[in-house]
Design a protein around this motif. Structure first.
Motif, PDB file in Angstrom:
ATOM      1  N   PRO A  25       0.818  -1.230   0.000  1.00 56.70           N
ATOM      2  CA  PRO A  25       0.000   0.000   0.000  1.00 56.70           C
ATOM      3  C   PRO A  25       0.841   1.266   0.000  1.00 56.70           C
ATOM      4  N   ALA A  77       0.925   4.104  -3.017  1.00 50.81           N
ATOM      5  CA  ALA A  77       0.660   5.517  -2.767  1.00 50.81           C
ATOM      6  C   ALA A  77       1.847   6.388  -3.153  1.00 50.81           C
ATOM      7  N   ARG A  78       3.058   5.929  -2.812  1.00 53.28           N
ATOM      8  CA  ARG A  78       4.259   6.741  -3.035  1.00 53.28           C
ATOM      9  C   ARG A  78       4.647   6.795  -4.514  1.00 53.28           C
ATOM     10  N   GLY A  98       0.665   7.104  -6.761  1.00 52.74           N
ATOM     11  CA  GLY A  98      -0.447   7.876  -6.211  1.00 52.74           C
ATOM     12  C   GLY A  98      -0.879   9.041  -7.072  1.00 52.74           C
ATOM     13  N   GLU A  99       0.081   9.657  -7.798  1.00 56.27           N
ATOM     14  CA  GLU A  99      -0.241  10.827  -8.618  1.00 56.27           C
ATOM     15  C   GLU A  99      -0.402  10.455 -10.091  1.00 56.27           C
ATOM     16  N   TRP A 121      -7.962  -3.609  -3.359  1.00 56.92           N
ATOM     17  CA  TRP A 121      -7.270  -2.769  -4.341  1.00 56.92           C
ATOM     18  C   TRP A 121      -7.732  -2.996  -5.777  1.00 56.92           C
TER      19      TRP A 121
END
Length: 258
Positions: free
Chosen positions: A155, A159-160, A163-164, A197
């Motif tokens: 997770p 995200a790291r 995430g974008e 997920w």
């Protein structure tokens, strides 16, 4: 992100084992050995064969020691390192894979450019991660079945690293599946992760590749059979994502959380 396609709905899954598929695979083999391609090289097909090439950049992410470099080596038909060494910078590897589309019966040559970067380098140099993320078409997130912490780190990795980039394909691969009897990640945890997920989750083995009669050279055809499910899975997700982005396929709205 586009709704995930059902496995086998985009790419004909066992086409590489057919007579036609083996003819196309011959362009990435030489005397049953895998051909190694540089960044500017490509397979040569016989003149009557016209085939489109779909190019993708793929960043391989995961904790140190989970087998990122080993996975890329297996996908490329290279020797898997016996001893783990941290990748000191960014390493790129090109893999070609012909596949047949279910909808049109057309064969496409997929060109995957895998980017692998050591965890220490990512932490030490701020420019490394943005370089790996730039214009990336897919993220491969690895964990090891023998390393519980690498699974629990997924997770945070998602995200790291991704995430974008919500429109980029994301897949999860569990390495060292041949050591499943000694797994630190039981099936119930995999099921819970998939439900939470909604990402494709594949398994790969870490056993050494099969050899040709000389006992030294890797058997290219046998190696392709071992990793075909990963290359087909990548091709399926990426082609489907491109079709949705081009407006050629509908992208159903996501269901609201219950």
């Amino acid at each position: 992100m586009a709704r995930l396609p059902a496995p086998g709905s985009v790419i004909v899954p066992d086409w590489h084992e057919s007579a036609e598929g083996k003819e196309y695979l011959a362009c990435i083999l030489r005397k049953n050995r895998r051909r190694v391609f540089g960044l500017l090289e490509r397979p040569v097909l016989s003149p009557p064969v016209a085939i489109d090439t779909a190019r993708y950049k793929i960043f391989v992410s995961g904790k140190s020691g989970v087998g990122k470099t080993a996975l890329v080596a297996k996908l490329a038909g290279l020797e898997v390192p016996v001893v783990h060494h941290e990748t000191t910078g960014i390493q790129t590897t090109v893999v070609f894979w012909p596949a047949k589309l279910q909808a049109s019966d057309r064969v496409v040559m997929f060109r995957f450019e895998f980017w692998d970067c050591g965890e220490s380098a990512l932490r030490k140099f701020d420019h490394m991660l943005p370089a790996c993320q730039e214009k990336t078409d897919a993220f491969l997130f690895l964990f090891s079945f023998t390393d519980r912490a690498s699974f629990e780190d997924l997770p945070g990795q998602l995200a790291r690293v991704a995430g974008e980039a919500p429109g980029v394909v994301r897949m999860v691969i569990g390495s060292k599946f041949d050591q499943y009897m000694h797994t630190d990640v039981p099936e119930r945890d995999l099921t819970a992760f998939r439900q939470a997920w909604e990402l494709p989750l594949l398994r790969v083995k870490s056993v050494p590749g099969r050899r040709l009669a000389d006992g030294r050279t890797l058997d290219g055809r046998a190696g392709l059979a071992d990793i075909a499910h990963v290359l087909n899975g990548l091709a399926e997700q990426l082609w489907h994502q491109d079709q949705v982005a081009a407006g050629l396929l509908p992208n159903p709205p996501e269901e609201p959380p219950s």
